[in-house]
Design an enzyme around this catalytic site. Structure first.
Site, short mmCIF file in Angstrom:
data_model
loop_
_atom_site.label_atom_id
_atom_site.label_comp_id
_atom_site.label_asym_id
_atom_site.label_seq_id
_atom_site.Cartn_x
_atom_site.Cartn_y
_atom_site.Cartn_z
N GLU A 194 72.62 31.16 57.54
CA GLU A 194 73.75 30.43 58.12
C GLU A 194 73.66 28.95 57.76
OE1 GLU A 194 74.42 31.46 62.25
OE2 GLU A 194 74.74 33.57 61.75
N GLU A 328 73.34 40.41 59.74
CA GLU A 328 73.35 40.24 61.19
C GLU A 328 74.65 40.83 61.70
OE1 GLU A 328 72.37 36.43 62.95
OE2 GLU A 328 70.87 36.03 61.39
#
Ligand code: AHR
Length: 524
Positions: A194, A328
């Site tokens: 991220e 994820e």
């Protein structure tokens, strides 16, 4: 086609009781028409240093009274072996971009903090060797995420040399001195996490400049991973479907298209949680049909998200060399009352089992592009497989879906045609049914059918071509309520039970309970 209504056995004392009717679903499978391989890596797991995911969930230390092997819980290892975990992503998550690997080797360990997740002490007692030992015990591949946000290319390159060098370099000798003379095998390398957010708030261009450097210099030296079984490098990808993320995917894939010999990637990561709204406010227990239908509606958005980013990838990579890795995913609810909010503790209900099946089905339908996925997270965090409390362990409904779906690991996708019908609650309308099919390595046909409708059973009438079929056998997972859970006190509230079906009039007739996930093999 309108779904037909079929009466179930609810006739008593001569009076018809038509309250519960099975919705008829016609489904057809031609087993001679096969598609892409369903990569077993879509059943990957994620273990971050977060709450009790690693400490207490995996690691209890060698001197614990909880039965363990070199500090790793035996009960958890046995449970994970039974679902043949293909790979585990570690050490994060946001944690990875603050992780310095040298803190987690040798003795004594450097004690640090975990600022992302509750600000608690990070003892670093579970480090590189403990992670690799854990993987060896459960038989999974390593998916290591290196620190791009606060680390350096040199730090990451040295970690990989420490892990994989076979020759007697100083780092390889240090690894040997720490107990592992031979090189480790690393299946996947995540280059950041991220990076558009907790991984450093980078712009696509800035991240690209880092990606190219890390991809060039973070080498795997394991001789067994040079020509074949190479380590796959996964770049940070999108976290949703909004413009900033479609721009991100565009930027990375465009650069990939034009990349020079000196850097490369094999995968693009994607993160997508079923959350509803941030901050997470849906509860993981004590909910009803409204929240059940809302969460399932949110989760089905995975289909559009994958289609959207796959379409961008197709523009720059029509040969589909770069995998989309949903590393994820899962349900993210409000923290359980009384728990540390930084530990992301939630229960896991029948709703989560259905959610898991729907997502696995979406990944399977996109098998040509989606060749990896990691549910968040493996133990005690978010949508977990396992929950522990000191010496106690309980397997969640989601765990059982992963177990039932074992035949789909490395199977070959077989297209299924069906009229899903619909189920409505309030202003929410969902498909009533979802299904996938696949052939395993031995050529056996498997069918997974989810009945989303929490009130009505379904009767699936399956026409099967390209296969000799007399019956079907497998398991069904359901429970009394959509929010039924397994607890340490009642661990078998949501567990699979056997189901079987016969071919009648040339069709396989499967009677499936409301709110259920079923997996059957077709038998001659
Ligand atoms: O899984 C919890 C967190 O969610 C991860 O650390 C991060 O990558 C994501 O935002």
């Amino acid at each position: 086609m309108r779904p037909l209504l079929v009466g179930f056995a609810l006739i008593g004392m001569g009076l018809a009781a038509p309250a519960i009717v099975a919705q008829k679903v016609e489904l057809s499978v031609d087993a001679s028409k096969v598609g892409a391989k369903i990569d077993r890596n879509i059943f990957g797991q994620f273990a971050e240093h977060l709450g009790h995911g690693v400490y207490e969930g995996i690691w209890v230390s060698p001197d614990s009274t909880i039965p363990n092997t070199r500090g790793i819980r035996n009960d958890v290892v046995a449970a994970l072996k039974a679902i043949r975990v293909p790979n585990v992503r570690w050490p994060g998550g946001c944690f990875a971009d603050e992780y310095h690997w040298r803190n987690g080797i040798g003795s004594p360990r450097t004690v640090t903090l975990n600022p992302n997740w509750g600000g608690v002490i990070e003892p670093n007692s579970f480090g590189t060797h403990e992670f690799m030992d854990f993987l060896e015990q459960i038989g999974a591949e390593a998916y290591v995420s290196v620190n791009v946000g606060s680390g350096t290319p040199r730090e990451a390159a040295e970690w990989l040399e420490y892990l994989t060098a076979a020759q007697a370099t100083t780092l390889a000798k240090e690894r040997a001195a720490n107990g592992h003379p031979g090189p480790y095998r690393i299946g996947f390398l995540g280059i950041g996490n991220e990076s558009w957010d907790c991984g450093g708030n980078m712009t696509p261009d800035y991240y690209l400049s880092q990606l190219e450097i890390y991809s060039r210099f973070v080498r795997n030296f394991n001789p067994a991973q040079q020509d074949k079984q190479q380590m796959l490098k996964i770049a940070v990808g999108p976290g949703g479907g909004e413009p900033r993320w479609t721009e991100w995917t565009e930027a990375i894939m465009k650069a990939y298209r034009q990349h020079s010999w000196s850097w490369d990637i094999n995968g693009l990561s994607m993160h997508s949680y079923t959350v509803g709204h941030w901050p997470p406010s849906f509860t993981s227990t004590g909910f009803g049909e409204t929240e059940y239908s809302q969460i399932l509606k949110f989760t089905l958005a995975m289909e559009d998200l994958i289609s959207k980013h796959s379409a961008i990838m197709d523009k720059y990579d029509p040969e589909k060399k770069v995998s989309l890795v949903v590393d994820e995913w899962g349900a993210w609810y409000a923290p359980l009352p009384g728990s540390n909010p930084g530990f992301l503790v939630q229960q896991n209900s029948l709703r989560d089992a259905i959610l898991a099946a729907l997502n696995l089905n979406i990944f399977a339908r996109h098998a040509e592009r989606v060749r990896g996925a990691n549910i968040a997270q493996m133990i005690n965090v978010l949508q977990s497989m396992i929950m522990t409390d000191k010496e106690k362990m309980v397997l969640t409904p989601t765990y059982y879906v992963f177990k039932m779906y074992l035949p789909f690991q490395d199977s070959t996708f077989v297209p299924v045609a069906f009229d899903a019908g619909s189920y409505s609650h309030g202003d929410i309308t969902l498909p009533r049914v979802d299904a996938i099919a696949a052939k395993d390595g031995a050529g056996k046909l498997w069918l997974a059918v989810t009945n989303l409708d929490p009130n009505q059973p379904i009767e699936v009438e399956a026409s099967l071509a390209g296969v000799t079929a007399n019956s079907a056998a497998g398991e069904i997972l359901t429970a009394a309520k959509v929010d039924s859970v397994n607890t340490f006190e009642s661990p078998t509230t949501v567990v699979p039970k056997p189901v079987s079906a016969k071919v009648q009039g040339g069709k396989l007739i499967l009677k499936l309970e409301p709110k259920s996930v079923t997996v059957v093999s077709v038998e001659r």
